[in-house]
Design a protein around this motif. Structure first.
Motif, PDB file in Angstrom:
ATOM      1  N   THR A  23      34.177  40.133  31.540  1.00 47.34           N
ATOM      2  CA  THR A  23      34.641  40.175  30.157  1.00 47.34           C
ATOM      3  C   THR A  23      35.832  41.121  30.078  1.00 47.34           C
ATOM      4  N   LEU A  24      36.715  40.824  29.112  1.00 49.50           N
ATOM      5  CA  LEU A  24      37.822  41.714  28.774  1.00 49.50           C
ATOM      6  C   LEU A  24      37.631  42.105  27.322  1.00 49.50           C
ATOM      7  N   THR A  25      37.637  43.399  27.051  1.00 50.34           N
ATOM      8  CA  THR A  25      37.486  43.894  25.687  1.00 50.34           C
ATOM      9  C   THR A  25      38.797  44.526  25.233  1.00 50.34           C
ATOM     10  N   THR A  26      39.324  43.989  24.123  1.00 52.01           N
ATOM     11  CA  THR A  26      40.470  44.571  23.434  1.00 52.01           C
ATOM     12  C   THR A  26      39.994  44.930  22.033  1.00 52.01           C
ATOM     13  N   VAL A  27      40.894  45.464  21.211  1.00 50.71           N
ATOM     14  CA  VAL A  27      40.498  45.901  19.873  1.00 50.71           C
ATOM     15  C   VAL A  27      41.349  45.195  18.823  1.00 50.71           C
ATOM     16  N   ARG A  28      40.663  44.620  17.826  1.00 49.44           N
ATOM     17  CA  ARG A  28      41.352  43.975  16.708  1.00 49.44           C
ATOM     18  C   ARG A  28      41.931  45.026  15.766  1.00 49.44           C
ATOM     19  N   LEU A  29      42.776  44.574  14.832  1.00 47.17           N
ATOM     20  CA  LEU A  29      43.367  45.476  13.848  1.00 47.17           C
ATOM     21  C   LEU A  29      42.326  46.228  13.040  1.00 47.17           C
ATOM     22  N   ASP A  30      41.196  45.583  12.765  1.00 44.57           N
ATOM     23  CA  ASP A  30      40.176  46.248  11.947  1.00 44.57           C
ATOM     24  C   ASP A  30      39.291  47.188  12.769  1.00 44.57           C
ATOM     25  N   GLY A  31      39.611  47.350  14.048  1.00 46.77           N
ATOM     26  CA  GLY A  31      38.869  48.272  14.899  1.00 46.77           C
ATOM     27  C   GLY A  31      37.673  47.660  15.597  1.00 46.77           C
ATOM     28  N   THR A  32      37.364  46.390  15.333  1.00 51.83           N
ATOM     29  CA  THR A  32      36.229  45.750  15.988  1.00 51.83           C
ATOM     30  C   THR A  32      36.641  45.235  17.363  1.00 51.83           C
ATOM     31  N   PRO A  33      35.683  45.168  18.285  1.00 50.29           N
ATOM     32  CA  PRO A  33      36.027  44.706  19.630  1.00 50.29           C
ATOM     33  C   PRO A  33      36.204  43.197  19.678  1.00 50.29           C
ATOM     34  N   HIS A  34      37.160  42.763  20.474  1.00 51.60           N
ATOM     35  CA  HIS A  34      37.373  41.347  20.798  1.00 51.60           C
ATOM     36  C   HIS A  34      37.003  41.212  22.265  1.00 51.60           C
ATOM     37  N   VAL A  35      35.904  40.515  22.557  1.00 54.21           N
ATOM     38  CA  VAL A  35      35.397  40.394  23.919  1.00 54.21           C
ATOM     39  C   VAL A  35      35.470  38.929  24.326  1.00 54.21           C
ATOM     40  N   ILE A  36      36.102  38.677  25.461  1.00 53.45           N
ATOM     41  CA  ILE A  36      36.300  37.309  25.930  1.00 53.45           C
ATOM     42  C   ILE A  36      35.949  37.223  27.411  1.00 53.45           C
ATOM     43  N   ALA A  37      35.410  36.079  27.820  1.00 53.46           N
ATOM     44  CA  ALA A  37      35.090  35.856  29.229  1.00 53.46           C
ATOM     45  C   ALA A  37      36.379  35.576  30.000  1.00 53.46           C
ATOM     46  N   VAL A  38      36.519  36.223  31.153  1.00 50.17           N
ATOM     47  CA  VAL A  38      37.720  36.083  31.981  1.00 50.17           C
ATOM     48  C   VAL A  38      37.341  36.217  33.453  1.00 50.17           C
ATOM     49  N   GLY A  39      38.279  35.868  34.310  1.00 48.42           N
ATOM     50  CA  GLY A  39      38.189  36.201  35.718  1.00 48.42           C
ATOM     51  C   GLY A  39      39.016  37.455  35.939  1.00 48.42           C
ATOM     52  N   VAL A  40      38.496  38.401  36.693  1.00 48.67           N
ATOM     53  CA  VAL A  40      39.198  39.657  36.948  1.00 48.67           C
ATOM     54  C   VAL A  40      39.292  39.867  38.451  1.00 48.67           C
ATOM     55  N   THR A  41      40.450  40.323  38.893  1.00 51.36           N
ATOM     56  CA  THR A  41      40.594  40.730  40.290  1.00 51.36           C
ATOM     57  C   THR A  41      40.908  42.215  40.322  1.00 51.36           C
ATOM     58  N   LEU A  42      40.489  42.871  41.386  1.00 40.41           N
ATOM     59  CA  LEU A  42      40.693  44.309  41.518  1.00 40.41           C
ATOM     60  C   LEU A  42      41.459  44.603  42.794  1.00 40.41           C
ATOM     61  N   ASP A  43      42.568  45.302  42.657  1.00 41.99           N
ATOM     62  CA  ASP A  43      43.300  45.870  43.785  1.00 41.99           C
ATOM     63  C   ASP A  43      42.836  47.326  43.856  1.00 41.99           C
ATOM     64  N   ALA A  44      41.804  47.571  44.666  1.00 40.96           N
ATOM     65  CA  ALA A  44      41.177  48.893  44.712  1.00 40.96           C
ATOM     66  C   ALA A  44      42.139  49.961  45.210  1.00 40.96           C
ATOM     67  N   GLN A  45      43.002  49.617  46.150  1.00 45.01           N
ATOM     68  CA  GLN A  45      43.930  50.606  46.689  1.00 45.01           C
ATOM     69  C   GLN A  45      44.900  51.094  45.615  1.00 45.01           C
ATOM     70  N   ALA A  46      45.407  50.173  44.792  1.00 44.13           N
ATOM     71  CA  ALA A  46      46.352  50.544  43.737  1.00 44.13           C
ATOM     72  C   ALA A  46      45.653  50.982  42.454  1.00 44.13           C
ATOM     73  N   GLY A  47      44.351  50.701  42.332  1.00 47.08           N
ATOM     74  CA  GLY A  47      43.622  51.021  41.107  1.00 47.08           C
ATOM     75  C   GLY A  47      44.058  50.155  39.948  1.00 47.08           C
ATOM     76  N   VAL A  48      44.309  48.859  40.230  1.00 47.83           N
ATOM     77  CA  VAL A  48      44.792  47.922  39.217  1.00 47.83           C
ATOM     78  C   VAL A  48      43.880  46.703  39.165  1.00 47.83           C
ATOM     79  N   ALA A  49      43.428  46.369  37.958  1.00 47.75           N
ATOM     80  CA  ALA A  49      42.685  45.135  37.722  1.00 47.75           C
ATOM     81  C   ALA A  49      43.649  44.148  37.071  1.00 47.75           C
ATOM     82  N   ARG A  50      43.464  42.848  37.353  1.00 47.69           N
ATOM     83  CA  ARG A  50      44.359  41.827  36.816  1.00 47.69           C
ATOM     84  C   ARG A  50      43.567  40.688  36.192  1.00 47.69           C
ATOM     85  N   VAL A  51      44.120  40.163  35.097  1.00 47.11           N
ATOM     86  CA  VAL A  51      43.573  38.991  34.403  1.00 47.11           C
ATOM     87  C   VAL A  51      44.730  38.031  34.183  1.00 47.11           C
TER      88      VAL A  51
END
Length: 196
Positions: A23-51
């Protein structure tokens, strides 16, 4: 400061290589969470996740709105070498009904993150650490194992960034379908929570 996550151990690294829906969680204008299903990859060496996503997706519009837009209508990024996804600002429309996710179509999607310690600077959000991006979280769960990566997100559309994100996605999930509107949400990981 190094963002290298390889020191978190084999169980953590293996968990982020296994094929799991996230899941990816962002925040709407009203402060509520927007949670959506996604695929995520992690570059552990760089400390970067990508969607990977489409430039017109709600998540990209929310990130653009929360981080502010530069003069070209784009989310600003840390380095000038990478372009970011253009997201046209919208205006309020009379008589519109909320979309499926509760957002009002046509409403502007930007506001300040000052209440979260993040101030817009030159069209970007800069945390107290000096890092650029919009606060987000990605999470994956498998039974009792779970991991959440919190961090600062930027949206990139330069061919090299998109190609790298697609390559990593293909390694973890499958080759993504062709999408000329594809962009990548890059998340600089700032905190890790979880049981692995």
């Amino acid at each position: 400061m190094s963002n290298d996550l390889r020191g978190r151990g084999a169980a953590f690294l293996d968990f982020w290589r296994e094929r799991h829906l996230c899941t990816l969680t962002t925040v709407r204008l009203d402060g509520t969470p927007h949670v959506i299903a996604v695929g995520v990859t992690l570059d552990a060496q760089a400390g970067v996740a990508r969607v990977i996503t489409s430039r017109r997706s709600r998540k990209v519009r929310l990130l653009a709105g929360r981080g502010g837009l530069d003069a070209a209508g784009r989310v600003a990024v840390a380095d000038a070498g990478s372009r970011v996804a253009a997201v046209p600002p919208t205006t309020s429309g009379a008589g519109e009904k909320p979309s499926v996710d509760g957002e009002m179509p046509g409403r502007p999607l930007w506001n300040s993150l000052a209440d979260r310690g993040v101030e817009p600077v030159g069209g970007a959000s800069v945390a107290a650490s000096g890092r650029v991006g919009v606060p987000v979280a990605v999470c994956q769960v498998d039974g009792g194992r779970w991991s959440t990566l919190e961090g600062l997100a930027v949206v990139r559309d330069d061919p090299a960034s998109v190609a790298e994100a697609e390559r990593r996605y293909a390694e973890r999930y499958r080759t993504p379908r062709v999408n000329p509107d594809r962009v990548v949400v890059e998340i600089e990981v700032t905190r890790v929570l979880g049981s692995v």
